[in-house]
Design a protein around this motif. Structure first.
Motif, mmCIF file in Angstrom:
data_model
loop_
_atom_site.group_PDB
_atom_site.id
_atom_site.type_symbol
_atom_site.label_atom_id
_atom_site.label_comp_id
_atom_site.label_asym_id
_atom_site.label_seq_id
_atom_site.Cartn_x
_atom_site.Cartn_y
_atom_site.Cartn_z
ATOM 1 N N ILE A 90 0.853 -1.192 0.000
ATOM 2 C CA ILE A 90 0.000 0.000 0.000
ATOM 3 C C ILE A 90 0.887 1.240 0.000
ATOM 4 O O ILE A 90 1.736 1.414 0.879
ATOM 5 C CB ILE A 90 -0.939 -0.007 1.218
ATOM 6 C CG1 ILE A 90 -1.879 -1.215 1.144
ATOM 7 C CG2 ILE A 90 -1.729 1.285 1.299
ATOM 8 C CD1 ILE A 90 -2.670 -1.462 2.410
ATOM 9 N N GLU A 91 0.699 2.104 -0.994
ATOM 10 C CA GLU A 91 1.529 3.304 -1.152
ATOM 11 C C GLU A 91 0.752 4.578 -0.824
ATOM 12 O O GLU A 91 1.269 5.456 -0.139
ATOM 13 C CB GLU A 91 2.057 3.365 -2.588
ATOM 14 C CG GLU A 91 2.901 4.589 -2.903
ATOM 15 C CD GLU A 91 4.241 4.588 -2.185
ATOM 16 O OE1 GLU A 91 4.904 5.635 -2.186
ATOM 17 O OE2 GLU A 91 4.612 3.535 -1.619
ATOM 18 N N GLN A 103 -4.286 8.620 14.774
ATOM 19 C CA GLN A 103 -4.107 9.715 13.818
ATOM 20 C C GLN A 103 -4.008 9.176 12.398
ATOM 21 O O GLN A 103 -3.585 8.046 12.170
ATOM 22 C CB GLN A 103 -2.849 10.514 14.155
ATOM 23 C CG GLN A 103 -2.873 11.168 15.520
ATOM 24 C CD GLN A 103 -2.259 10.299 16.593
ATOM 25 O OE1 GLN A 103 -2.222 9.072 16.483
ATOM 26 N NE2 GLN A 103 -1.768 10.939 17.642
ATOM 27 N N ASP A 104 -4.362 10.025 11.433
ATOM 28 C CA ASP A 104 -4.357 9.614 10.031
ATOM 29 C C ASP A 104 -2.984 9.113 9.595
ATOM 30 O O ASP A 104 -2.874 8.110 8.885
ATOM 31 C CB ASP A 104 -4.764 10.797 9.136
ATOM 32 C CG ASP A 104 -6.211 11.202 9.349
ATOM 33 O OD1 ASP A 104 -6.927 10.473 10.052
ATOM 34 O OD2 ASP A 104 -6.614 12.244 8.785
ATOM 35 N N HIS A 109 0.502 4.605 8.022
ATOM 36 C CA HIS A 109 1.763 3.859 8.172
ATOM 37 C C HIS A 109 1.483 2.407 8.505
ATOM 38 O O HIS A 109 2.121 1.494 7.988
ATOM 39 C CB HIS A 109 2.600 4.521 9.265
ATOM 40 C CG HIS A 109 3.939 3.884 9.456
ATOM 41 N ND1 HIS A 109 4.182 2.928 10.433
ATOM 42 C CD2 HIS A 109 5.109 4.037 8.785
ATOM 43 C CE1 HIS A 109 5.441 2.543 10.355
ATOM 44 N NE2 HIS A 109 6.031 3.193 9.370
ATOM 45 N N ARG A 110 0.508 2.167 9.386
ATOM 46 C CA ARG A 110 0.153 0.805 9.757
ATOM 47 C C ARG A 110 -0.339 0.009 8.553
ATOM 48 O O ARG A 110 0.016 -1.154 8.362
ATOM 49 C CB ARG A 110 -0.953 0.865 10.807
ATOM 50 C CG ARG A 110 -0.580 0.152 12.103
ATOM 51 C CD ARG A 110 -1.733 0.266 13.077
ATOM 52 N NE ARG A 110 -1.254 0.769 14.337
ATOM 53 C CZ ARG A 110 -1.915 0.650 15.476
ATOM 54 N NH1 ARG A 110 -3.108 0.102 15.495
ATOM 55 N NH2 ARG A 110 -1.407 1.085 16.589
ATOM 56 N N ASP A 211 -5.739 -11.609 10.344
ATOM 57 C CA ASP A 211 -6.074 -11.214 11.711
ATOM 58 C C ASP A 211 -5.155 -10.140 12.275
ATOM 59 O O ASP A 211 -5.078 -9.957 13.490
ATOM 60 C CB ASP A 211 -6.051 -12.435 12.636
ATOM 61 C CG ASP A 211 -7.147 -13.430 12.299
ATOM 62 O OD1 ASP A 211 -8.193 -12.984 11.799
ATOM 63 O OD2 ASP A 211 -6.962 -14.641 12.525
ATOM 64 N N ILE A 212 -4.451 -9.409 11.427
ATOM 65 C CA ILE A 212 -3.645 -8.280 11.898
ATOM 66 C C ILE A 212 -4.596 -7.186 12.403
ATOM 67 O O ILE A 212 -5.486 -6.743 11.684
ATOM 68 C CB ILE A 212 -2.755 -7.728 10.777
ATOM 69 C CG1 ILE A 212 -1.712 -8.776 10.363
ATOM 70 C CG2 ILE A 212 -2.065 -6.434 11.209
ATOM 71 C CD1 ILE A 212 -0.849 -8.347 9.185
ATOM 72 N N LEU A 213 -4.400 -6.743 13.644
ATOM 73 C CA LEU A 213 -5.259 -5.712 14.225
ATOM 74 C C LEU A 213 -4.813 -4.334 13.734
ATOM 75 O O LEU A 213 -3.658 -3.946 13.905
ATOM 76 C CB LEU A 213 -5.197 -5.776 15.753
ATOM 77 C CG LEU A 213 -6.075 -4.779 16.511
ATOM 78 C CD1 LEU A 213 -7.551 -5.049 16.225
ATOM 79 C CD2 LEU A 213 -5.789 -4.852 18.011
ATOM 80 N N ILE A 214 -5.721 -3.604 13.117
ATOM 81 C CA ILE A 214 -5.421 -2.275 12.575
ATOM 82 C C ILE A 214 -5.794 -1.177 13.574
ATOM 83 O O ILE A 214 -5.025 -0.247 13.815
ATOM 84 C CB ILE A 214 -6.164 -2.049 11.245
ATOM 85 C CG1 ILE A 214 -5.689 -3.074 10.200
ATOM 86 C CG2 ILE A 214 -5.949 -0.627 10.740
ATOM 87 C CD1 ILE A 214 -6.465 -3.017 8.895
ATOM 88 N N ALA A 215 -6.977 -1.276 14.170
ATOM 89 C CA ALA A 215 -7.436 -0.243 15.104
ATOM 90 C C ALA A 215 -8.546 -0.813 15.991
ATOM 91 O O ALA A 215 -9.135 -1.850 15.684
ATOM 92 C CB ALA A 215 -7.943 0.980 14.348
#
Length: 375
Positions: A90-91, A103-104, A109-110, A211-215
């Protein structure tokens, strides 16, 4: 011309590991170093001596040995694996709504660090996307052959039972809220143009680990954004690196020069990781052989090297006076034990083959440049 014995050639291959120093670290197999010997590079000689041995070969983890190779070439493979094999990541992130506490910039970045996978033919079909810069304002136009579109739209709500909300006093978020955890599997692939052909439903663009937790969200909070994935290499950003790790080490060499018996053998075995040294009984033939050092020690246990690859060359045995003159430690200078852990977009064994292809292309480019200079 003089031809050295096989024993002498084997001796030259060993880097000496002493208690405080390392010796014979410089390679000597080049023309002119040994008088009367021909060490000019020969393709047939290289083919005869070069070997590849696989030790483990799982989908995302491979270990193998390259034998008969120069350190410069082995290191070239390592650097190519880390920085020059192209992958998809993802770019650009276009955030329409983000009311979470993240924050955005942190959220973007995540998302960029989440490894992606998809149909391998489709990934090879994709072209490079050229971003505009101050020096070169011309840029590629986002298209089906250079940009993958992913969407993420998650809203957290209260769980309701009939017309009533969750029971008062409940503290478990799984019972209180819907979509309170935003995971990688919430990202959805939206194919455009020919992408339906190259990324069919059986192999779409998707996270390697769903299953990677994003938020984490709470009722009323939402994340609504659009992501553009592009092709890149690890030299541009670590998120494009296809490996979690790519490393090599030299094959350990353990030479027991004098017999180590009985209690000393057990102590010697404890100086190494488990499986490196085995305890075996002295046979009748060894005990009867004059000058073997085993005379009169039939059936007594002796120390034997069984798997030097497991050794970490800690030099623990050299700290004990009784072993200093009985063992010689070293590393084989042209035996490289590689370990490759794929991040998921490539299988680990395919990564090495891809690094060979990249090195071949670089050599061809250099050859054309040399031919141009000679014109």
């Amino acid at each position: 011309m003089v031809t050295p014995s096989q024993e002498e050639l084997e001796r030259r291959r060993i880097v000496g590991i002493n208690a405080e120093t390392v010796t014979h670290i410089t390679s000597t197999d080049f023309p002119g170093h040994w008088p009367g010997e021909d060490h000019s590079w020969d393709l047939e000689h290289f083919k005869k001596n070069f070997k590849i041995q696989f030790h483990t070969n799982a989908q995302h983890d491979a270990s193998f040995s390259l034998i008969g190779l120069d350190a410069s070439v082995a290191n070239a493979f390592r650097r190519i694996l880390i920085a020059e094999v192209p992958t998809l990541a993802i770019e650009d992130v276009f955030i329409y709504n983000n009311t979470s506490i993240i924050q955005d910039e942190v959220l973007s970045h995540r998302l960029g660090l989440i490894p992606l996978k998809g149909n391998r033919e489709g990934l090879n079909w994709m072209k490079w996307y050229k971003k505009p810069t101050d020096d070169d304002p011309r840029a590629s136009t986002p298209s089906d052959y250079n940009t993958i579109v992913l969407m993420l739209n998650v809203t957290c709500t209260w769980k309701e039972k009939g017309l009533e909300k969750a029971t008062a006093g409940e503290t478990d978020p799984n019972r209180l809220y819907n979509n309170h955890n935003v995971y990688a599997h919430h990202m959805t692939f939206h194919p455009i143009g020919q992408q339906n052909t190259y990324f069919p439903p059986s192999a779409p663009i998707a996270p390697v680990h769903p299953d990677i937790l994003i938020a984490k969200l709470r009722p009323g909070q939402c994340i609504d954004l659009r992501m553009h994935c592009m092709k890149g290499i690890g030299a541009d950003h670590a998120k494009f690196s296809p490996v979690a790790t790519a490393s090599y080490r030299l094959m350990p060499s353990i030479n027991i020069a004098a017999p180590i018996l009985g209690a000393d053998a057990r102590k010697f075995a404890r100086c190494f990781p488990r499986g490196v040294i085995a305890l075996q009984p002295v046979t009748a033939e060894e005990a009867a052989r004059k000058g073997s050092g085993y005379e009169g020690h039939e059936r007594e246990v002796k120390a034997v090297v069984v798997d030097p690859m497991r050794d970490t060359v800690s030099r623990e045995c050299l700290r004990h006076e009784e072993f200093k003159d009985k063992v010689k430690l070293g590393r084989v200078r042209d035996h490289f034990i590689f370990r490759i852990e794929s991040s998921g977009q490539w299988d680990s064994d395919e990564l090495f083959l891809e690094s060979v292809r990249v090195l071949k292309v670089k050599c061809q480019r250099m050859k054309r440049g040399l031919e141009g200079l000679m014109r």
